[in-house]
Design a protein around this motif. Structure first.
Motif, PDB file in Angstrom:
ATOM      1  N   UNK A  31       0.876  -1.173   0.000  1.00  0.00           N
ATOM      2  CA  UNK A  31       0.000   0.000   0.000  1.00  0.00           C
ATOM      3  C   UNK A  31       0.910   1.219   0.000  1.00  0.00           C
ATOM      4  N   UNK A  32       0.882   1.952  -1.118  1.00  0.00           N
ATOM      5  CA  UNK A  32       1.823   3.045  -1.348  1.00  0.00           C
ATOM      6  C   UNK A  32       1.059   4.370  -1.372  1.00  0.00           C
ATOM      7  N   UNK A  33       1.371   5.255  -0.451  1.00  0.00           N
ATOM      8  CA  UNK A  33       0.694   6.551  -0.378  1.00  0.00           C
ATOM      9  C   UNK A  33       1.281   7.507  -1.410  1.00  0.00           C
ATOM     10  N   UNK A  34       0.408   8.247  -2.089  1.00  0.00           N
ATOM     11  CA  UNK A  34       0.816   9.313  -3.000  1.00  0.00           C
ATOM     12  C   UNK A  34       0.319  10.617  -2.393  1.00  0.00           C
ATOM     13  N   UNK A 208      -0.332   2.406   5.367  1.00  0.00           N
ATOM     14  CA  UNK A 208       0.603   2.414   4.226  1.00  0.00           C
ATOM     15  C   UNK A 208       1.994   1.888   4.598  1.00  0.00           C
ATOM     16  N   UNK A 209       2.707   1.415   3.553  1.00  0.00           N
ATOM     17  CA  UNK A 209       4.073   0.928   3.728  1.00  0.00           C
ATOM     18  C   UNK A 209       5.111   1.985   3.344  1.00  0.00           C
ATOM     19  N   UNK A 210       4.882   2.628   2.186  1.00  0.00           N
ATOM     20  CA  UNK A 210       5.781   3.712   1.747  1.00  0.00           C
ATOM     21  C   UNK A 210       4.956   4.888   1.269  1.00  0.00           C
ATOM     22  N   UNK A 211       5.613   6.035   1.125  1.00  0.00           N
ATOM     23  CA  UNK A 211       4.922   7.241   0.673  1.00  0.00           C
ATOM     24  C   UNK A 211       5.807   7.985  -0.316  1.00  0.00           C
ATOM     25  N   UNK A 212       5.207   8.424  -1.428  1.00  0.00           N
ATOM     26  CA  UNK A 212       5.887   9.292  -2.393  1.00  0.00           C
ATOM     27  C   UNK A 212       5.254  10.675  -2.312  1.00  0.00           C
ATOM     28  N   UNK A 213       6.103  11.704  -2.199  1.00  0.00           N
ATOM     29  CA  UNK A 213       5.637  13.080  -2.062  1.00  0.00           C
ATOM     30  C   UNK A 213       5.904  13.841  -3.355  1.00  0.00           C
ATOM     31  N   UNK A 221      10.314  13.020  -2.961  1.00  0.00           N
ATOM     32  CA  UNK A 221      11.007  11.944  -2.248  1.00  0.00           C
ATOM     33  C   UNK A 221      10.068  10.756  -2.074  1.00  0.00           C
ATOM     34  N   UNK A 222      10.657   9.586  -1.840  1.00  0.00           N
ATOM     35  CA  UNK A 222       9.922   8.389  -1.452  1.00  0.00           C
ATOM     36  C   UNK A 222      10.526   7.873  -0.157  1.00  0.00           C
ATOM     37  N   UNK A 223       9.664   7.629   0.837  1.00  0.00           N
ATOM     38  CA  UNK A 223      10.132   7.260   2.171  1.00  0.00           C
ATOM     39  C   UNK A 223       9.348   6.068   2.695  1.00  0.00           C
ATOM     40  N   UNK A 224       9.980   5.272   3.546  1.00  0.00           N
ATOM     41  CA  UNK A 224       9.248   4.263   4.296  1.00  0.00           C
ATOM     42  C   UNK A 224       8.417   4.975   5.351  1.00  0.00           C
ATOM     43  N   UNK A 225       7.178   4.534   5.520  1.00  0.00           N
ATOM     44  CA  UNK A 225       6.290   5.221   6.446  1.00  0.00           C
ATOM     45  C   UNK A 225       6.791   5.115   7.882  1.00  0.00           C
ATOM     46  N   UNK A 226       7.543   4.045   8.181  1.00  0.00           N
ATOM     47  CA  UNK A 226       8.076   3.866   9.537  1.00  0.00           C
ATOM     48  C   UNK A 226       9.275   4.757   9.817  1.00  0.00           C
ATOM     49  N   UNK A 227       9.789   5.415   8.764  1.00  0.00           N
ATOM     50  CA  UNK A 227      11.002   6.218   8.935  1.00  0.00           C
ATOM     51  C   UNK A 227      10.743   7.709   8.708  1.00  0.00           C
ATOM     52  N   UNK A 228       9.467   8.118   8.822  1.00  0.00           N
ATOM     53  CA  UNK A 228       9.142   9.528   8.640  1.00  0.00           C
ATOM     54  C   UNK A 228       8.118   9.944   9.677  1.00  0.00           C
ATOM     55  N   UNK A 233       6.576  15.045   6.454  1.00  0.00           N
ATOM     56  CA  UNK A 233       5.805  14.933   5.217  1.00  0.00           C
ATOM     57  C   UNK A 233       5.144  16.262   4.850  1.00  0.00           C
ATOM     58  N   UNK A 234       4.626  16.965   5.851  1.00  0.00           N
ATOM     59  CA  UNK A 234       4.018  18.268   5.586  1.00  0.00           C
ATOM     60  C   UNK A 234       5.059  19.230   5.023  1.00  0.00           C
ATOM     61  N   UNK A 235       6.254  19.244   5.618  1.00  0.00           N
ATOM     62  CA  UNK A 235       7.318  20.125   5.134  1.00  0.00           C
ATOM     63  C   UNK A 235       7.713  19.792   3.699  1.00  0.00           C
ATOM     64  N   UNK A 236       7.767  18.500   3.361  1.00  0.00           N
ATOM     65  CA  UNK A 236       8.092  18.091   1.988  1.00  0.00           C
ATOM     66  C   UNK A 236       6.997  18.511   1.020  1.00  0.00           C
ATOM     67  N   UNK A 237       5.748  18.429   1.455  1.00  0.00           N
ATOM     68  CA  UNK A 237       4.629  18.785   0.591  1.00  0.00           C
ATOM     69  C   UNK A 237       4.591  20.267   0.267  1.00  0.00           C
TER      70      UNK A 237
END
Length: 505
Positions: A31-34, A208-213, A221-228, A233-237
């Motif tokens: 499950x990949x978050x966009x 989710x498992x990973x997220x792409x911003x 960037x693409x990050x593991x959800x457990x490492x962010x 994520x808000x700052x990247x967005x």
């Protein structure tokens, strides 16, 4: 192991580069978050993946092979299926008919459908998604959560390998959301991958498992959800640190300006609330609690027993029930509706046309509209609300969700309201636009407006309200100050528990 790789995707529209070298990889059984603000390019990227748009350059690799997707039918044949935020269902048709709409071939012979076989096939898919409703039931009779399950069943009937879900929980109750997440986990176990698009940040960390911003059409960037974290994520967005998700200005409320006395109708059961000048009062509860029905009754859209009192500096200026919204507007009320596309905007109209609608009389004489004044008003709100448009004539349907919502705000602010009712004002709106809406609320309460905030986002209610009323099945079951409310107390009252001492206002 990768299921999908979208590499260096670019897309140009006349006069604008919408995507600029975007990357997206989705693994099998993931499950990949966009993630990205409205206008970041998420929808365009997904439309390329589902064959609606053609990319200008880049490459798509699917199941290890470079692929050119030349239409939505080809995308479905590959197992790439998208469930849109606005459901693509035909209300008067049955669940079974909706599931197989356009794919009835295997269940027909010489043009005649074998209904018993089709319904039994539909039953297998409804059972797979946990929908406990007979397949012959018309979709119009289903709840929002049940319609969501029909969409998933329809996707599974297309043998989906990659399922794209756009804001799937926007209108779901907590119970329905938990059920949806369990179904998603089961689908992943069965080998389905999911691209998950949502502005509700907390959900990403649940499922989710990973997220792409993405930001402004660019891959970030693409990050593991457990490492962010949400803050990262808000700052990247938004491209900057957002110090507070809910930048609430603590108000000093003035006099009571609105009292609702003993409202009763088929959806409301003896509801009484009050609102003071300069404060935000939240109205919370689960779906079906009667929150929107209360707003409609106050604004004169639905008949109701009971009465409304509107107070001014010299006492009561109205008492009774508004028979029509025009009467409510005349007495200083404005309503930002829950559904901006169907009820808040006329989508084919321009930004200027929508902003001008409620106050045409103020800029017309003998039935002739002063277009110069109208243009001046439009440019004022484009500036004040930071509406991102190419110009006043841009069709409002082409704006992002956040900018559409700002147009709705602008048209009502031009009526110079004293009481502003906001029904789900940030639904489907990105984090950056949410903060701008919250800051606007702060400015309005500082100027003495009273705001009724209806929201299914508990964090938003707790973060932006001075007081919160909690509703359950048309009744007020709890009333809390900002300092008193907790998630536990809210959910107790929202599920039928009564905070007895709070029944008076």
């Amino acid at each position: 192991m990768q299921l999908l790789e979208m590499k260096d995707i670019t897309k140009d529209f006349p006069g604008a580069k919408v995507l600029n070298g975007v990357h997206l990889t989705v693994n099998k059984k993931e499950i990949h978050a966009l993630l990205g603000e409205n206008g970041a390019g998420k929808s365009t990227l997904m439309k390329i993946l589902t064959g609606i748009y053609t990319m200008n350059s880049g490459a798509i690799f699917y199941e290890g092979k470079q692929t050119q997707i030349k239409g939505s039918k080809q995308a479905e044949e590959l197992g790439i299926v998208m469930i849109h935020q606005e459901f693509n269902l035909v209300p008067h048709l049955s669940i079974a008919e909706n599931i197989f709409l356009g794919g009835e071939g295997p269940y027909a012979r010489m043009g005649i459908i074998n209904w018993s076989v089709l319904i039994e096939a539909a039953r297998k898919f409804t059972e797979q998604v946990g929908l406990k409703v007979h397949p012959k039931t018309p979709v119009a009779q289903l709840s929002v959560g049940e319609k969501q399950l029909v969409e998933i069943a329809k996707a599974l009937s297309r043998k989906a390998k990659l399922l794209i879900m756009d804001e799937p929980t926007a209108a779901l109750t907590e119970k329905e959301k938990a059920k949806l997440f369990k179904i998603m986990e089961n689908l992943v176990e069965q080998g389905v991958s999911i691209v998950y698009i949502s502005h509700r940040m907390e959900e990403l960390f649940q499922i989710c498992h990973r997220v792409t911003v993405m930001r402004d059409g660019n891959y970030i960037d693409t990050l593991k959800i457990t490492e962010t974290s949400i803050d990262e994520l808000v700052a990247l967005m938004v491209g900057r640190e957002v110090s507070e998700r809910f930048p609430k200005t603590i108000s000093k409320p003035g006099q009571v300006i609105l009292k609702v006395h003993n409202f009763k109708n088929k959806a409301l059961d003896d509801v009484s609330i009050e609102l003071k000048a300069g404060e935000v009062v939240g109205i919370g509860g689960l779906m079906g609690a009667g929150r929107t029905e209360l707003a409609r009754a106050i604004f004169g859209l639905d008949p109701v027993q009971g009465s409304v009192s509107i107070m001014g500096q010299e006492g009561v200026i109205f008492q009774g029930c508004f028979k029509h919204p025009a009467e409510a507007i005349k007495h200083g009320l404005a309503l930002v509706t829950e559904d901006r596309k169907d009820e808040g905007l006329i989508l084919p109209f321009s930004v200027q046309g929508n902003l001008a609608l409620p106050t045409l009389h103020a800029r017309s004489r003998l039935g002739i509209i002063d277009r110069v004044k109208e243009s001046e008003m439009t440019r004022k709100y484009i500036s004040i609300l930071k509406i991102k448009v190419s110009g006043p004539g841009q069709p409002v349907k082409s704006l992002s969700g956040g900018n559409q919502q700002k147009v709705v705000f602008g048209k009502w602010l031009e009526t110079k309201p004293k009481i502003l009712i906001l029904d789900e004002p940030t639904r489907g709106v990105d984090v950056g636009a949410k903060v701008e809406i919250y800051e606007l609320m702060n400015r309005l309460t500082t100027q003495g407006l009273g705001i009724l905030l209806i929201s299914s986002d508990l964090q938003e209610l707790m973060g932006m309200s001075d007081r919160v009323y909690v509703m359950y099945e048309g009744r007020v079951t709890g009333h809390f100050t900002r300092d008193e409310i907790t998630e536990e107390a809210f959910m107790y009252c929202a599920t039928g528990g009564v905070q007895w001492e709070a029944q008076g206002t």
